[in-house]
Design a protein around this motif. Structure first.
Motif, PDB file in Angstrom:
ATOM      1  N   ARG A   1       0.832  -1.198   0.000  1.00  0.00           N
ATOM      2  CA  ARG A   1       0.000   0.000   0.000  1.00  0.00           C
ATOM      3  C   ARG A   1       0.870   1.254   0.000  1.00  0.00           C
ATOM      4  O   ARG A   1       2.023   1.223   0.455  1.00  0.00           O
TER       5      ARG A   1
ATOM      6  N   GLU B   1       0.353   1.133   8.222  1.00  0.00           N
ATOM      7  CA  GLU B   1       1.332   2.062   7.659  1.00  0.00           C
ATOM      8  C   GLU B   1       2.697   1.853   8.307  1.00  0.00           C
ATOM      9  O   GLU B   1       2.815   1.722   9.533  1.00  0.00           O
TER      10      GLU B   1
ATOM     11  N   GLY C   1     -11.230   6.139  -0.257  1.00  0.00           N
ATOM     12  CA  GLY C   1     -10.869   6.609   1.076  1.00  0.00           C
ATOM     13  C   GLY C   1     -12.083   7.026   1.887  1.00  0.00           C
ATOM     14  O   GLY C   1     -13.185   7.215   1.345  1.00  0.00           O
ATOM     15  N   ALA C   2     -11.848   7.162   3.197  1.00  0.00           N
ATOM     16  CA  ALA C   2     -12.927   7.513   4.119  1.00  0.00           C
ATOM     17  C   ALA C   2     -13.664   8.784   3.670  1.00  0.00           C
ATOM     18  O   ALA C   2     -14.890   8.866   3.765  1.00  0.00           O
ATOM     19  N   ARG C   3     -12.899   9.752   3.161  1.00  0.00           N
ATOM     20  CA  ARG C   3     -13.519  11.023   2.768  1.00  0.00           C
ATOM     21  C   ARG C   3     -14.389  10.909   1.527  1.00  0.00           C
ATOM     22  O   ARG C   3     -15.111  11.838   1.183  1.00  0.00           O
TER      23      ARG C   3
ATOM     24  N   GLU D   1      -5.184   4.765  -3.189  1.00  0.00           N
ATOM     25  CA  GLU D   1      -6.440   5.529  -3.178  1.00  0.00           C
ATOM     26  C   GLU D   1      -6.671   6.336  -4.445  1.00  0.00           C
ATOM     27  O   GLU D   1      -5.789   7.062  -4.901  1.00  0.00           O
TER      28      GLU D   1
ATOM     29  N   LYS E   1      -2.673  12.307  -1.756  1.00  0.00           N
ATOM     30  CA  LYS E   1      -3.121  12.318  -0.372  1.00  0.00           C
ATOM     31  C   LYS E   1      -4.218  13.370  -0.195  1.00  0.00           C
ATOM     32  O   LYS E   1      -3.966  14.566  -0.343  1.00  0.00           O
TER      33      LYS E   1
ATOM     34  N   HIS F   1      -4.878   4.192  10.984  1.00  0.00           N
ATOM     35  CA  HIS F   1      -5.747   5.375  11.015  1.00  0.00           C
ATOM     36  C   HIS F   1      -6.740   5.304  12.171  1.00  0.00           C
ATOM     37  O   HIS F   1      -7.169   6.324  12.689  1.00  0.00           O
TER      38      HIS F   1
ATOM     39  N   GLN G   1      -8.588   1.861  -3.940  1.00  0.00           N
ATOM     40  CA  GLN G   1      -9.069   2.253  -2.606  1.00  0.00           C
ATOM     41  C   GLN G   1      -9.980   3.477  -2.703  1.00  0.00           C
ATOM     42  O   GLN G   1      -9.631   4.470  -3.326  1.00  0.00           O
TER      43      GLN G   1
ATOM     44  N   ARG H   1     -11.761   1.700   9.608  1.00  0.00           N
ATOM     45  CA  ARG H   1     -10.575   2.537   9.832  1.00  0.00           C
ATOM     46  C   ARG H   1     -10.789   3.529  10.988  1.00  0.00           C
ATOM     47  O   ARG H   1     -10.059   4.494  11.138  1.00  0.00           O
TER      48      ARG H   1
ATOM     49  N   MET I   1      -4.563  -3.575   7.301  1.00  0.00           N
ATOM     50  CA  MET I   1      -3.753  -2.674   6.490  1.00  0.00           C
ATOM     51  C   MET I   1      -3.025  -1.730   7.444  1.00  0.00           C
ATOM     52  O   MET I   1      -3.671  -1.060   8.257  1.00  0.00           O
TER      53      MET I   1
ATOM     54  N   LYS J   1     -13.306   2.090   2.248  1.00  0.00           N
ATOM     55  CA  LYS J   1     -13.067   2.466   3.644  1.00  0.00           C
ATOM     56  C   LYS J   1     -14.297   3.150   4.231  1.00  0.00           C
ATOM     57  O   LYS J   1     -14.974   3.915   3.547  1.00  0.00           O
TER      58      LYS J   1
ATOM     59  N   ASP K   1      -7.945  -1.312   9.614  1.00  0.00           N
ATOM     60  CA  ASP K   1      -6.818  -0.381   9.487  1.00  0.00           C
ATOM     61  C   ASP K   1      -6.537   0.221  10.864  1.00  0.00           C
ATOM     62  O   ASP K   1      -7.090   1.258  11.232  1.00  0.00           O
TER      63      ASP K   1
HETATM   64  C1  PEP Z   1      -5.189   5.926   3.644  1.00  0.00           C
HETATM   65  O1  PEP Z   1      -5.418   4.723   3.893  1.00  0.00           O
HETATM   66  O2  PEP Z   1      -4.219   6.289   2.974  1.00  0.00           O
HETATM   67  C2  PEP Z   1      -6.108   6.963   4.140  1.00  0.00           C
HETATM   68  C3  PEP Z   1      -5.966   8.224   3.789  1.00  0.00           C
HETATM   69  O3  PEP Z   1      -7.039   6.524   4.999  1.00  0.00           O
HETATM   70  P1  PEP Z   1      -8.521   7.099   5.306  1.00  0.00           P
HETATM   71  O4  PEP Z   1      -9.180   7.355   3.964  1.00  0.00           O
HETATM   72  O5  PEP Z   1      -9.146   5.979   6.065  1.00  0.00           O
HETATM   73  O6  PEP Z   1      -8.346   8.340   6.122  1.00  0.00           O
END
Ligand code: PEP
Ligand code: MN
Length: 270
Positions: free
Chosen positions: A60, A231, A117-119, A98, A65, A205, A115, A170, A229, A140, A202
């Motif tokens: 990953r 980091e 992402g949460a957002r 992502e 970002k 996070h 992926q 997460r 998952m 996520k 995860d």
């Molecule tokens: C990620 O896994 O890189 C990440 C940004 O996580 P999340 O979307 O859960 O904040």
């Protein structure tokens, strides 16, 4: 329509997702590891090699970002994605990363797991777009989304005909501030009972604290997670994003040993 009628809750759905030669779910465990962000070729290569050497089976890293603050490091973008794909080919391992927008779908054709992402859990054009690729999707949970909302987002993907969905817990926002989020372990056990879709945790996070990654990985396994998952960074103290939650290569090795031990213990009880 009641939630019980959702296709994602249909117990005849396949309970395993296949990514290249790696399987996730139905007894097959996914160990996904890598840095939060692609920072440079050297940092990425070192982090991903240590992930491989620790026994991870999926790599990953984030090239784009989507940060909460516009002043935080936002990744290397297209150049980062190229590095990520090239290193995953060199190491001969699948990669998850992502998707930042529907405009990037074409660029993601060589990404093994896309992926969300949460957002973006409820970004419906994005859910439709990833669904239509037919590729495995790591969905996520949004940090302010209920389990039902997570399942409804998965339903959007399934409605495109794509059943290759992996759910990811997460952590969610609560009144607690000691940890970055509150790791909702019960969602893992809940989802395992309700849906055949594999679920990955995860703990990075979910907690925001590197020292909690190992214990919470064990907790996730005990709750029935089909994978984790995490980091990792060659030098967490120098990480450009999420350094507080990044584990070192040594800690990653220790985590890998934990996973093997816990999976064996669990299987003895089955
Ligand atoms: C990620 O896994 O890189 C990440 C940004 O996580 P999340 O979307 O859960 O904040
Ligand atoms: Mn991160």
């Amino acid at each position: 329509m009641g939630i019980d009628k959702l296709k994602v809750l249909d117990k005849s759905l396949p309970s395993q997702v296949t990514v290249s030669d790696v399987k996730i779910g139905d007894g097959a465990f996914a160990f996904m590891a890598g840095p939060c962000a692609v920072e440079s070729y050297e940092q990425l290569y070192t982090a991903l090699l240590s992930a491989k050497n620790s026994g991870a089976n999926i790599l990953r890293a984030g090239a784009y970002k989507l940060r909460t603050s516009p002043y935080s490091f936002s990744g290397l973008g297209d150049a980062g994605l190229e590095m990520l794909i090239s290193i995953s080919k060199e190491l001969n391992m699948p990669v998850v990363t992502e998707l930042p927008s529907t405009d990037h779908i074409e660029l993601f054709k060589n990404v093994d797991i896309i992926q969300i992402g949460a957002r973006n859990m409820q970004n419906l054009p994005m859910l439709n777009a990833v669904g239509k690729t037919g590729k495995p999707v790591l969905l996520k949970r949004g940090f302010s989304s209920t389990i039902e909302e997570l399942l409804l987002s998965a339903e959007y993907i399934i409605n495109t005909g794509n059943t290759n969905i992996i759910l990811c817990e997460r952590g969610i926002r609560t009144f607690e501030t000691a940890t970055r989020n509150t790791f909702d372990i019960s969602s893992i056990a809940y989802l395992k009972n309700r849906t055949n879709l594999p679920i990955v945790a995860d703990p990075s996070h979910a907690t925001g604290l590197s020292e909690l990654v190992r214990p919470m990985s064990k907790a996730a396994i005990a709750a029935g997670a089909d994978g984790i998952m995490v980091e990792t960074h060659p030098h967490p103290e120098n990480a450009l994003s999420d350094g507080m939650q990044a584990i070192s290569p040594d800690e990653l090795n220790a985590l890998s040993n934990d996973i093997k031990k816990y999976l064996n213990i669990e299987s003895k009880f089955l």
